[in-house]
Write an enzyme that holds these catalytic residues in place. Structure first.
Site, mmCIF file in Angstrom:
data_model
loop_
_atom_site.group_PDB
_atom_site.id
_atom_site.type_symbol
_atom_site.label_atom_id
_atom_site.label_comp_id
_atom_site.label_asym_id
_atom_site.label_seq_id
_atom_site.Cartn_x
_atom_site.Cartn_y
_atom_site.Cartn_z
ATOM 1 N N GLY A 135 7.519 -13.233 -0.472
ATOM 2 C CA GLY A 135 7.220 -12.877 0.914
ATOM 3 C C GLY A 135 5.967 -12.026 1.007
ATOM 4 O O GLY A 135 5.114 -12.242 1.880
ATOM 5 N N SER A 157 8.207 -7.891 -0.555
ATOM 6 C CA SER A 157 8.184 -8.030 -2.017
ATOM 7 C C SER A 157 8.158 -9.496 -2.420
ATOM 8 O O SER A 157 8.320 -10.388 -1.585
ATOM 9 C CB SER A 157 9.414 -7.346 -2.627
ATOM 10 O OG SER A 157 10.544 -8.156 -2.442
ATOM 11 N N GLY A 158 7.962 -9.734 -3.711
ATOM 12 C CA GLY A 158 8.051 -11.077 -4.265
ATOM 13 C C GLY A 158 7.191 -12.075 -3.524
ATOM 14 O O GLY A 158 6.033 -11.828 -3.173
ATOM 15 N N TYR A 175 24.304 -21.084 -3.698
ATOM 16 C CA TYR A 175 22.853 -21.024 -3.491
ATOM 17 C C TYR A 175 22.279 -22.431 -3.271
ATOM 18 O O TYR A 175 21.528 -22.664 -2.315
ATOM 19 C CB TYR A 175 22.186 -20.359 -4.695
ATOM 20 C CG TYR A 175 20.685 -20.247 -4.553
ATOM 21 C CD1 TYR A 175 20.128 -19.309 -3.685
ATOM 22 C CD2 TYR A 175 19.823 -21.088 -5.252
ATOM 23 C CE1 TYR A 175 18.746 -19.209 -3.528
ATOM 24 C CE2 TYR A 175 18.444 -20.992 -5.101
ATOM 25 C CZ TYR A 175 17.917 -20.057 -4.242
ATOM 26 O OH TYR A 175 16.555 -19.950 -4.084
ATOM 27 N N SER A 218 14.444 -24.555 -1.774
ATOM 28 C CA SER A 218 14.350 -24.582 -3.237
ATOM 29 C C SER A 218 14.703 -25.959 -3.761
ATOM 30 O O SER A 218 15.556 -26.664 -3.183
ATOM 31 C CB SER A 218 15.311 -23.554 -3.833
ATOM 32 O OG SER A 218 15.347 -23.688 -5.237
#
Ligand SMILES: NC(=O)c1ccc[n+]([C@@H]2O[C@H](COP(=O)([O-])OP(=O)(O)OC[C@H]3O[C@@H](n4cnc5c(N)ncnc54)[C@H](OP(=O)(O)O)[C@@H]3O)[C@@H](O)[C@H]2O)c1
Length: 312
Positions: free
Chosen positions: A31, A28-29, A180, A155
């Protein structure tokens, strides 16, 4: 890359050797978009994901869009568990003596502190220990490829964060956003440290920021964090295909041959925060990750003895 990240099929030249890419969270997303783009460039795929329905739907969608695509589905229970990462790595290595590309993409953010099956804080376990251990345990198949790459999906959220070695697992104070940011800082540090240890080998290691991308990212969280992500993703995010451009560029572009340890955003090399370039911190973190994943007594294949950090 750019507009040629496509789900239109591109056949592999019949006489070129098959190249294999492993993509975690490939269902999903980001990936999935990365996997689709890699398949359209002729790479065989192993998609690693934990939702059986989404995994087979993703594999089917790629096979449908890219004629001749080879897509293997590898179901995992939870990559936050080092034991499960070991099982996944062993399964891949058993079937595939050579891996040309590893995309460590699976990751998440968790508003409430939770722990992995082994009791390690979940953000660190999933975003840091899983890519660390998968890369480490796939060293053999990666080194068996003539030119292998590892792409760690990090990120820009790493900026502004510190990595306190005495509270890596957020036992003293926890915030989802801080955990995160720290985890992505750690992932960039580890990318550089793997690159340093594998300098002169055939494996290159990179970290990337994909941009702010419209996926299911953050939506697992209740309350303000989940709502904030829902609104921000709807208003400001780019689509997954655009988000995949930088990871796919770093994974495949021939101009990067010979470079390693770099951090990319918008298909350009970026410096990353000062802390993300702290080599001594990267070495300490690497050793801590070896302990936390049961790899302390397993030397990293392909790393030069002279490059090992001091044992003190
Ligand atoms: N979206 C952004 O703006 C953005 C920006 C910078 C970096 N990133 C990074 O990009 C990567 C991909 O995220 P995304 O945006 O595509 O979000 P996503 O749609 O939530 O995808 C995350 C993937 O990771 C998998 N995953 C999560 N926890 C897992 C676990 N414990 N074990 C195995 N797989 C697990 C998810 O599977 P399930 O669906 O089963 O949970 C899913 O396949 C992450 O590392 C994220 O930190 C995203």
């Amino acid at each position: 890359v750019g507009s040629d990240v496509t789900n239109e099929g591109a056949a592999r030249p019949s006489n070129s050797p098959r190249r294999l890419a492993v993509v975690t969270g490939g269902d999903s997303g980001l990936g999935f978009a990365i996997a689709m783009a890699l398949a359209s460039r002729g790479l065989d795929l192993v998609l690693v994901a934990r939702n059986a329905g989404r995994l087979s739907a993703a594999a089917e969608a790629i096979r449908g869009a890219v004629p001749g695509a080879t897509v293997e589905e590898l179901l995992t229970t939870d990559l936050a568990s080092p034991a499960e990462v070991q099982r996944v790595a062993e399964t891949i290595a058993r079937e595939h003596p050579r891996v040309d590309l590893l995309v460590n993409n699976a990751g998440g953010i968790f508003a409430r502190r939770d722990v992995s099956p082994e009791g390690v804080e979940r953000t660190f376990a999933l975003n840091v220990l899983a890519p660390f251990a998968l890369t480490y345990r796939l060293a053999g198949p990666l080194l068996a490829a003539p030119h292998a790459r590892v792409v760690n999906v990090a990120s820009a959220a790493h900026r502004g964060h510190r990595l306190p070695m005495d509270d890596l697992l957020g036992e003293r104070r926890y915030s989802g956003w801080r955990a995160y940011g720290r985890s992505k800082l750690a992932l960039i540090l580890l990318s550089r440290e793997f690159a340093r240890r594998w300098a002169g080998s055939s494996v290159m290691v990179f970290a990337v920021h994909p941009g702010f991308v419209r996926t299911r990212f953050g939506l697992n969280n209740p309350g303000a964090l989940g709502l904030g992500f829902r609104v921000a993703l709807a208003l400001f995010a780019i689509g997954p295909r655009r988000g995949a451009e930088t990871p796919v560029f770093v994974a495949t572009d021939p101009s990067l041959e010979g470079y390693t340890g770099l951090y990319f955003a918008r298909r350009r090399v970026r410096l990353g925060s000062g802390r993300s370039r702290d080599g001594e911190l990267g070495q300490r973190l690497f050793e801590r990750c070896r302990e936390l994943t049961g790899l302390a007594s397993v030397s990293l294949p392909g790393s030069g003895v002279a490059r090992q950090p001091p044992s003190a």
